[in-house]
Design an enzyme around this catalytic site. Structure first.
Site, PDB file in Angstrom:
ATOM      1  N   ASP A 177       0.908  -1.136   0.223  1.00  0.00           N
ATOM      2  CA  ASP A 177      -0.098  -0.164   0.008  1.00  0.00           C
ATOM      3  C   ASP A 177       1.069   1.298   0.144  1.00  0.00           C
ATOM      4  O   ASP A 177       2.262   1.010   0.203  1.00  0.00           O
ATOM      5  CB  ASP A 177      -0.892  -0.170   1.219  1.00  0.00           C
ATOM      6  CG  ASP A 177      -1.898   0.993   1.334  1.00  0.00           C
ATOM      7  OD1 ASP A 177      -2.230   1.713   0.570  1.00  0.00           O
ATOM      8  OD2 ASP A 177      -2.050   1.675   2.384  1.00  0.00           O
ATOM      9  N   ARG A 178       0.374   2.334  -0.422  1.00  0.00           N
ATOM     10  CA  ARG A 178       1.215   3.727  -0.353  1.00  0.00           C
ATOM     11  C   ARG A 178       0.989   4.475   0.929  1.00  0.00           C
ATOM     12  O   ARG A 178       2.106   4.563   1.775  1.00  0.00           O
ATOM     13  CB  ARG A 178       0.818   4.461  -1.739  1.00  0.00           C
ATOM     14  CG  ARG A 178       1.872   5.281  -2.011  1.00  0.00           C
ATOM     15  CD  ARG A 178       1.224   6.325  -2.947  1.00  0.00           C
ATOM     16  NE  ARG A 178       0.468   7.354  -2.490  1.00  0.00           N
ATOM     17  CZ  ARG A 178      -0.108   8.415  -2.984  1.00  0.00           C
ATOM     18  NH1 ARG A 178       0.148   8.578  -4.498  1.00  0.00           N
ATOM     19  NH2 ARG A 178      -1.036   9.056  -2.368  1.00  0.00           N
ATOM     20  N   ASP A 179      -0.052   5.244   0.793  1.00  0.00           N
ATOM     21  CA  ASP A 179      -0.086   6.074   2.238  1.00  0.00           C
ATOM     22  C   ASP A 179      -0.157   5.267   3.534  1.00  0.00           C
ATOM     23  O   ASP A 179      -1.026   4.358   3.846  1.00  0.00           O
ATOM     24  CB  ASP A 179      -1.498   6.664   1.885  1.00  0.00           C
ATOM     25  CG  ASP A 179      -1.438   7.840   0.759  1.00  0.00           C
ATOM     26  OD1 ASP A 179      -0.382   7.697   0.111  1.00  0.00           O
ATOM     27  OD2 ASP A 179      -2.490   8.246   0.348  1.00  0.00           O
ATOM     28  N   THR A 237      -2.362   0.896  -4.833  1.00  0.00           N
ATOM     29  CA  THR A 237      -2.820   2.061  -4.044  1.00  0.00           C
ATOM     30  C   THR A 237      -4.127   2.512  -4.531  1.00  0.00           C
ATOM     31  O   THR A 237      -4.520   2.494  -5.939  1.00  0.00           O
ATOM     32  CB  THR A 237      -2.113   3.214  -4.250  1.00  0.00           C
ATOM     33  OG1 THR A 237      -2.445   4.238  -3.219  1.00  0.00           O
ATOM     34  CG2 THR A 237      -1.231   3.766  -5.638  1.00  0.00           C
ATOM     35  N   ASN A 238      -5.140   2.481  -3.516  1.00  0.00           N
ATOM     36  CA  ASN A 238      -6.426   3.293  -4.080  1.00  0.00           C
ATOM     37  C   ASN A 238      -6.500   4.558  -4.306  1.00  0.00           C
ATOM     38  O   ASN A 238      -5.584   5.472  -3.388  1.00  0.00           O
ATOM     39  CB  ASN A 238      -7.505   2.843  -3.033  1.00  0.00           C
ATOM     40  CG  ASN A 238      -8.104   1.381  -2.926  1.00  0.00           C
ATOM     41  OD1 ASN A 238      -7.562   0.680  -3.910  1.00  0.00           O
ATOM     42  ND2 ASN A 238      -8.777   1.098  -1.916  1.00  0.00           N
ATOM     43  N   LYS A 285      -9.118  -2.191  -3.778  1.00  0.00           N
ATOM     44  CA  LYS A 285      -9.153  -3.034  -2.396  1.00  0.00           C
ATOM     45  C   LYS A 285     -10.112  -2.451  -1.626  1.00  0.00           C
ATOM     46  O   LYS A 285     -10.668  -1.249  -1.526  1.00  0.00           O
ATOM     47  CB  LYS A 285      -7.764  -2.536  -1.718  1.00  0.00           C
ATOM     48  CG  LYS A 285      -6.500  -2.926  -2.477  1.00  0.00           C
ATOM     49  CD  LYS A 285      -5.182  -2.414  -1.765  1.00  0.00           C
ATOM     50  CE  LYS A 285      -4.950  -1.052  -1.732  1.00  0.00           C
ATOM     51  NZ  LYS A 285      -3.736  -0.476  -0.931  1.00  0.00           N
TER      52      LYS A 285
END
Length: 221
Positions: free
Chosen positions: A37-39, A80-81, A133
């Site tokens: 995931d990113r954030d 990432t969303n 996701k």
């Protein structure tokens, strides 16, 4: 009803053949992929989204952690969303600039901290996309793209279906790293170890666990 809306890919068409960068030194692929995931994992997140390159701030120690994964032979796939795109807040071009800064800052911190593939979901929750996701569509795409590149073969002609039957077997040390329930559910749905981190710490919190093949990941109630 879940829709087969495909994820998007940084600066490439989704199923375009991926040119993988070599591992550092004499390292070879261990057969496993780390989905990130990113954030809250790579950079500091925000309830109001990361809306510009200026708002991007890499979490401490992340580049070093990514380099450790590279030196251990993992391929790395960001998933990432990014619903602000289809919510009409900003466009694909803005996200591209954010990711260009992300790539540059990671490499500036450590030359081995490179991501092999960046996938994102521009879809809003009401679009019911398999690529958003907690659905596993981005992980399935990453599996197809990276394995095909490693084997130097064309991506399966039915790849757009994201049907589990055409996926490659995941390596025993493959994992999903996230900071929210949706990340956990996506990882479990894809069938890989899943690690949940404190978003104030991110990836460095679980790096030693990922590298331990006996660690089967987190279990959420």
């Amino acid at each position: 009803m879940m829709k087969q809306l495909l994820p998007h890919r940084h600066k490439s068409k989704i199923m375009e053949k991926l040119e993988l960068l070599p591992f550092p030194g004499d390292v070879t692929w261990n057969g496993s992929i780390i989905y990130l995931d990113r954030d809250g994992v790579i950079n500091i997140g925000s309830e109001n989204y990361v809306n510009s390159p200026d708002e991007l701030e890499i979490l401490p120690g992340v580049a070093d952690s990514l380099a450790k994964l590279k030196l251990a032979g993992f391929r790395l796939c960001l998933v990432t969303n990014q619903s602000p795109i289809n919510r009409g807040i900003w466009g694909h071009g803005t996200l591209e600039k954010i990711h260009e800064k992300l790539i540059a800052e990671l490499l500036n911190d450590d030359k081995n901290a490179f991501l092999d593939l960046i996938l994102y979901s521009p879809y809003a929750p009401m679009e019911n996309s398999i690529a958003r996701k907690p659905e596993p569509g981005m992980l399935r795409s990453g599996n197809l793209i990276i394995n095909s590149a490693e084997l130097n073969i064309e991506i399966h002609p039915e790849s757009s279906s994201l049907n589990p039957s055409i996926l490659f077997p995941e390596g025993e040390m493959s994992a999903m790293v996230g900071d929210r329930d949706v990340d956990y559910l996506a990882g479990k749905s894809h069938g890989v170890r899943t690690f949940i981190v404190n978003p104030a710490i991110g990836l460095p919190q679980v790096i030693s666990r990922i590298l331990d093949k006996n660690d089967k990941g987190d279990v959420m109630q």
